[in-house]
Design a protein around this motif. Structure first.
Motif, PDB file in Angstrom:
ATOM      1  N   ASP A 389       8.517  -1.669  12.440  1.00 28.13           N
ATOM      2  CA  ASP A 389       9.219  -1.781  11.129  1.00 28.13           C
ATOM      3  C   ASP A 389       8.088  -1.238  10.286  1.00 28.13           C
ATOM      4  O   ASP A 389       8.456  -0.748   8.725  1.00 28.13           O
ATOM      5  N   THR A 390       7.062  -2.354   9.727  1.00 28.57           N
ATOM      6  CA  THR A 390       5.266  -1.404   8.808  1.00 28.57           C
ATOM      7  C   THR A 390       4.546  -1.368   9.946  1.00 28.57           C
ATOM      8  O   THR A 390       4.616  -2.067  10.703  1.00 28.57           O
ATOM      9  N   VAL A 417       2.489   2.041   5.389  1.00 25.63           N
ATOM     10  CA  VAL A 417       1.012   1.094   4.686  1.00 25.63           C
ATOM     11  C   VAL A 417      -0.210   1.964   4.468  1.00 25.63           C
ATOM     12  O   VAL A 417      -0.834   2.274   6.213  1.00 25.63           O
ATOM     13  N   VAL A 418      -0.562   3.046   3.925  1.00 25.74           N
ATOM     14  CA  VAL A 418      -1.705   4.285   4.315  1.00 25.74           C
ATOM     15  C   VAL A 418      -3.174   2.904   3.354  1.00 25.74           C
ATOM     16  O   VAL A 418      -3.213   2.755   2.426  1.00 25.74           O
ATOM     17  N   ILE A 419      -4.111   2.518   4.204  1.00 19.55           N
ATOM     18  CA  ILE A 419      -5.427   2.101   4.158  1.00 19.55           C
ATOM     19  C   ILE A 419      -6.020   3.303   4.153  1.00 19.55           C
ATOM     20  O   ILE A 419      -6.614   4.635   4.776  1.00 19.55           O
ATOM     21  N   PRO A 420      -6.331   3.101   3.055  1.00 20.78           N
ATOM     22  CA  PRO A 420      -7.584   4.506   2.341  1.00 20.78           C
ATOM     23  C   PRO A 420      -8.911   3.853   2.902  1.00 20.78           C
ATOM     24  O   PRO A 420      -9.777   4.381   2.216  1.00 20.78           O
ATOM     25  N   SER A 421      -9.273   4.195   4.273  1.00 20.91           N
ATOM     26  CA  SER A 421     -10.761   3.861   5.279  1.00 20.91           C
ATOM     27  C   SER A 421     -11.359   5.487   5.096  1.00 20.91           C
ATOM     28  O   SER A 421     -10.415   6.146   5.368  1.00 20.91           O
ATOM     29  N   LYS A 422     -12.068   5.875   4.427  1.00 17.76           N
ATOM     30  CA  LYS A 422     -12.710   6.679   4.780  1.00 17.76           C
ATOM     31  C   LYS A 422     -14.147   6.604   5.873  1.00 17.76           C
ATOM     32  O   LYS A 422     -14.572   7.406   6.127  1.00 17.76           O
ATOM     33  N   THR A 423     -14.331   5.782   6.365  1.00 15.55           N
ATOM     34  CA  THR A 423     -15.483   6.006   7.274  1.00 15.55           C
ATOM     35  C   THR A 423     -14.280   4.995   8.269  1.00 15.55           C
ATOM     36  O   THR A 423     -14.205   4.267   8.370  1.00 15.55           O
ATOM     37  N   ILE A 431      -8.915  -3.429  10.046  1.00 17.37           N
ATOM     38  CA  ILE A 431      -8.769  -3.851  10.834  1.00 17.37           C
ATOM     39  C   ILE A 431      -8.636  -5.621  11.132  1.00 17.37           C
ATOM     40  O   ILE A 431      -7.373  -6.358  11.257  1.00 17.37           O
ATOM     41  N   ILE A 432      -9.885  -5.333  11.442  1.00 17.68           N
ATOM     42  CA  ILE A 432      -9.965  -7.506  11.967  1.00 17.68           C
ATOM     43  C   ILE A 432      -9.254  -8.450  10.790  1.00 17.68           C
ATOM     44  O   ILE A 432      -9.381  -9.463  11.102  1.00 17.68           O
ATOM     45  N   ASN A 433      -9.818  -7.738   9.722  1.00 20.89           N
ATOM     46  CA  ASN A 433      -8.926  -8.686   8.911  1.00 20.89           C
ATOM     47  C   ASN A 433      -7.631  -8.508   8.250  1.00 20.89           C
ATOM     48  O   ASN A 433      -7.130  -9.208   7.394  1.00 20.89           O
ATOM     49  N   PHE A 434      -6.711  -8.064   9.209  1.00 17.37           N
ATOM     50  CA  PHE A 434      -5.539  -7.785   8.987  1.00 17.37           C
ATOM     51  C   PHE A 434      -4.946  -9.913   9.679  1.00 17.37           C
ATOM     52  O   PHE A 434      -5.118  -9.773  10.260  1.00 17.37           O
ATOM     53  N   SER A 439       1.781 -10.064   3.413  1.00 19.81           N
ATOM     54  CA  SER A 439       2.656  -8.974   3.354  1.00 19.81           C
ATOM     55  C   SER A 439       2.124  -8.103   3.037  1.00 19.81           C
ATOM     56  O   SER A 439       0.827  -7.746   3.039  1.00 19.81           O
ATOM     57  N   PRO A 440       2.509  -7.020   3.215  1.00 16.33           N
ATOM     58  CA  PRO A 440       2.307  -5.063   3.120  1.00 16.33           C
ATOM     59  C   PRO A 440       1.238  -4.802   2.458  1.00 16.33           C
ATOM     60  O   PRO A 440      -0.357  -4.769   2.470  1.00 16.33           O
ATOM     61  N   GLU A 441       1.281  -5.668   0.790  1.00 12.14           N
ATOM     62  CA  GLU A 441       0.988  -5.128   0.041  1.00 12.14           C
ATOM     63  C   GLU A 441      -0.109  -6.050  -0.097  1.00 12.14           C
ATOM     64  O   GLU A 441      -1.588  -5.951  -0.413  1.00 12.14           O
ATOM     65  N   GLU A 442      -0.141  -7.933  -0.024  1.00 15.28           N
ATOM     66  CA  GLU A 442      -1.458  -8.811  -0.022  1.00 15.28           C
ATOM     67  C   GLU A 442      -2.218  -8.109   1.712  1.00 15.28           C
ATOM     68  O   GLU A 442      -3.755  -8.328   1.268  1.00 15.28           O
ATOM     69  N   ASN A 443      -1.924  -7.731   2.639  1.00 14.63           N
ATOM     70  CA  ASN A 443      -2.786  -7.080   3.583  1.00 14.63           C
ATOM     71  C   ASN A 443      -3.394  -5.909   2.788  1.00 14.63           C
ATOM     72  O   ASN A 443      -4.741  -5.550   3.144  1.00 14.63           O
ATOM     73  N   LYS A 444      -2.915  -4.754   2.118  1.00 13.66           N
ATOM     74  CA  LYS A 444      -3.026  -3.976   1.605  1.00 13.66           C
ATOM     75  C   LYS A 444      -4.875  -4.574   0.498  1.00 13.66           C
ATOM     76  O   LYS A 444      -6.022  -3.653   1.109  1.00 13.66           O
ATOM     77  N   ALA A 445      -4.449  -4.923  -0.055  1.00  6.79           N
ATOM     78  CA  ALA A 445      -5.313  -5.550  -1.410  1.00  6.79           C
ATOM     79  C   ALA A 445      -6.542  -6.438  -0.259  1.00  6.79           C
ATOM     80  O   ALA A 445      -7.666  -5.979  -0.553  1.00  6.79           O
TER      81      ALA A 445
END
Length: 558
Positions: A389-390, A417-423, A431-434, A439-445
Motif C-alpha cells: 500500500d505504501t 514516499v521518497v526519502i531524499p537520501s543522497k548517498t 531504513i534502519i530508523n523505520f 505514519s508515512p509523514e512521521e517516518n519520513k521526518a
C-alpha cells in the motif's frame, strides 16, 4: 524555403533533429561536469532522456499535434534520468501542454509554450538554483515573449532566441560560483542549447540522418536508446600536448578550427604548459601530426568506437535478456505474494551493498547509482513489482531524487514516499530508523532527521585536470569527496582515504562504517581499517564489503 508556422510534421522533424543535436555533443557536454568523477554525466543523462521520447516520436507515421505532444511528454517523462534529464522532461511537458491544442505553431504560440515550459520546470525543482539549465531556459522564454511582439518571421525568431540563450549560458559561471571555480559553463544549459540548435537545423531542412539519430523501435533496453547511431567519426582520440612553443588564444582557435575540419566532439583544455585534447575523427594521425607542431605528446589514447559500439550492443542484449528474465521471475513472486502495508525500494550497485539492503528487508533493488542513473521508468517498474500500500523509495544519490519524485507523481494506486537520501550510507541509516507504528509523514521526518547526522566520504580517481575546492587536481589523481566538496587529494588510495577520514571525523563522531569497492581486496581494506582505527582510537569502526565500482571506499561517519 522555411515557412513562418510549424505544423506537426515539421515539429516531428525538428524534435528528432534536436535529439540528434544533443546526442552528437553528449561527450563534449559530459566534459563540462564540475567534478572530474567517472560517473553518469549530464550529456549522457539528457541524451537518454530525449532518446526515450525520440523512440515514440519516430514511431508516429502521420502525427497530429496532439499525438506528437503526448509522445514527447510521455516518452521524456518516463525515460528521464538524472536531475538534468528530469528538468529537460519537465520543459518538454510544459511546452507540449501549450501546443497540443493547436494545428500550427507561430511565434506567439511558441513564445507561450516556452514560458509554460519554464514555469513547469521551475515548479518541479524544490529549490531552483540559478546558473543552471533553468536559467538558460528562462532566459530564452523571456526573449521569446519579447520577440513574439516584434516578428512573425520564425527563422529570425528562433535564431535570435538561440543567440540570446548562448549569451545567458555564457553568464552561468557568474551565477554559480562552483562553475566559475572550475572554469566551465553549466552542462545542462549547454545540453539544452544543443537541442535548440538541432531543432533549428531541422526547421531549416538541413540534411540530418534522423533514422540514424533515433533508436531502433525494436530495442527493448533503455540503456541502448542512445547507442543505436551511425558513428560518423570512428576513433575517439585523446592526448596531452606538453607545450614547447608559444600557444596563444589565436593558436588555440586555429587548432580548434583544424580539429573541427576533421572531426567532432572536440574538447580543448589549456593549463599553463599543457593542453588536453579530445576529438572524434576518422584520421587520428592528422590530429597528432598537427599537435606535434606545438610540443611533445603524452597519454595518447585512441579507441575504435565502432568496435566498442558493437561489443556494447552485444553486452547490452545479454544484459537485457538477463534483466527481463529476472523481472519476469520477480513479477511471478509479486503476483503470488499477498498485499502488505509497507514496501521498500532502494537504488544500489555492488554485490555487497545489495546484500546489506536485502538484509534490511528491502523488497526491490534498482541497479544503478553514480555510474548510471536509473530512469523514471525504472522507478515505475520497481513500484509495479512491489505489492504494498505504501512504498518508500531510497534513491541514495542526489542525481536520482528527481526521477524518484517524478515516478511518485505518476503513480496513482499506491502511496509513494521518497526519502531524499543522497548517498548509500544515508539510505542505510534511514531504513534502519523505520518504525512500523509511525505514519508515512512521521517516518519520513524521522528518517531525514537521522540522515542529517550522517557524513559520507567517497574515494575515487580523477578523469581530467581541474582546479576545485583549493585543490589542483590532475587526471589520475585520487580524490576524497565529501558531501559538499572535495576534502582530500593525493596519488595513493590509502593515504588519500586517511586524509579524507581526518577531515570527516570530529569530537562528536561515534561510528565509522567503511565499505570497500570492487577494485579493493579484503586484505588491503583490512590494512586500511587498522591504520584508520590507530588514527582515531576513540571512534568505533566497522568494515563491510560493498563491491561498488568506481569508488575504492565509501566512508560513513555518524
Amino acid at each position: 524555403m522555411a515557412v513562418n508556422v510549424i505544423d506537426a510534421a515539421l515539429l516531428k522533424t525538428m524534435f528528432l533533429a534536436g535529439a540528434q543535436g544533443l546526442e552528437s555533443k553528449k561527450e563534449w557536454i559530459n566534459e563540462l561536469n564540475v567534478f572530474p568523477v567517472p560517473d553518469g554525466d549530464t550529456g549522457t543523462n539528457m541524451t537518454l532522456t530525449i532518446m526515450s521520447a525520440a523512440r515514440e516520436v519516430q514511431a508516429l507515421g502521420d502525427p497530429t499535434m496532439e499525438s506528437l505532444a503526448k509522445a514527447i511528454s510521455t516518452g521524456s517523462l518516463r525515460g528521464a534520468r538524472g536531475n538534468s534529464g528530469v528538468i529537460l522532461s519537465q520543459l518538454f511537458r510544459g511546452l507540449t501542454k501549450e501546443i497540443k491544442t493547436v494545428e500550427t505553431i507561430d511565434t506567439k504560440v511558441l513564445a507561450r509554450a516556452f514560458q509554460r515550459a519554464t514555469e513547469t520546470a521551475y515548479k518541479a525543482v524544490m529549490k531552483p538554483k540559478e546558473g543552471t539549465i533553468l536559467t538558460v531556459a528562462k532566459g530564452m522564454a523571456d526573449k521569446a515573449a519579447e520577440l513574439a511582439e516584434e516578428t512573425e518571421d520564425m527563422e529570425a525568431f528562433l535564431r535570435m532566441i538561440i543567440e540570446y540563450g548562448d549569451e545567458v549560458l555564457a553568464k552561468t559561471p557568474e551565477l554559480l560560483p562552483v562553475l566559475k571555480q572550475a572554469g566551465v559553463v553549466d552542462s545542462g544549459g549547454q545540453g539544452l542549447m544543443q537541442v535548440m540548435k538541432g531543432a533549428l537545423d531541422g526547421y531549416l531542412g538541413k540534411e540530418i540522418s534522423l533514422e540514424a539519430g533515433t533508436p531502433s523501435m525494436s530495442a527493448g533496453s533503455v540503456a541502448a536508446e542512445a547507442d543505436d547511431f551511425e558513428i560518423t567519426f570512428g576513433y575517439c582520440t585523446e592526448f596531452i600536448i606538453n607545450l614547447e612553443k608559444e600557444y596563444k588564444e589565436e593558436t588555440e582557435a586555429d587548432f580548434k578550427a583544424f580539429l573541427e575540419s576533421i572531426g567532432d566532439s572536440i574538447v580543448l583544455v589549456s593549463d599553463d604548459d599543457l593542453v588536453k585534447v579530445h576529438v572524434h575523427t576518422n584520421d587520428p594521425g592528422l590530429a597528432i601530426q598537427r599537435a606535434l607542431g606545438y610540443g611533445s605528446l603524452s597519454r595518447i589514447k585512441i579507441d575504435n568506437m565502432r568496435e566498442e559500439h558493437q561489443e556494447k550492443l552485444i553486452k547490452d542484449a545479454a544484459k537485457l535478456a538477463a534483466k527481463q528474465k529476472a523481472e519476469a521471475e520477480e513479477k511471478k513472486k509479486t503476483a503470488k505474494a499477498p498485499r502488505k502495508p509497507v514496501g521498500f525500494i532502494a537504488v544500489s550497485i555492488g554485490e555487497g551493498l545489495n546484500e546489506i539492503f536485502k538484509g534490511l528487508n528491502v523488497d526491490y533493488l534498482i541497479e544503478g547509482g553514480q555510474t548510471m542513473n536509473p530512469s523514471t521508468e525504472d522507478m515505475l517498474t520497481a513500484i509495479d513489482q512491489v505489492n504494498a500500500d505504501t512504498i518508500y523509495i531510497f534513491p541514495n544519490n542526489k542525481n536520482i531524487i528527481l526521477a524518484a519524485e517524478q515516478a511518485m507523481h505518476l503513480t496513482e494506486d499506491k502511496e509513494i514516499v521518497v526519502i531524499p537520501s543522497k548517498t548509500v550510507p544515508q539510505g542505510i541509516t534511514a531504513i534502519i530508523n523505520f518504525i512500523p507504528e509511525l505514519s508515512p509523514e512521521e517516518n519520513k521526518a524521522a528518517m531525514m532527521e537521522e540522515m542529517a547526522n550522517v557524513k559520507t566520504g567517497q574515494v575515487t580517481y580523477a578523469v581530467r585536470n581541474t582546479s576545485l575546492d583549493g585543490f589542483e587536481i590532475k587526471q589520475g589523481d585520487i580524490m576524497g569527496i565529501g558531501d559538499k566538496s572535495i576534502l582530500a587529494e593525493g596519488k595513493e588510495v590509502e593515504s588519500t582515504s586517511l586524509q579524507l577520514l581526518d577531515a570527516m571525523v570530529d569530537e562528536d563522531s561515534a561510528l565509522v562504517s567503511i565499505y570497500y569497492g570492487s577494485d579493493m581486496d579484503e586484505q588491503t581494506a583490512e590494512a586500511f581499517l587498522e591504520k584508520a582505527q590507530a588514527a582515531h582510537p576513540d571512534v568505533d569502526m566497522e568494515l563491510h564489503f560493498g563491491g561498488q565500482p568506481i569508488y575504492y571506499y565509501i566512508i560513513s561517519v555518524e
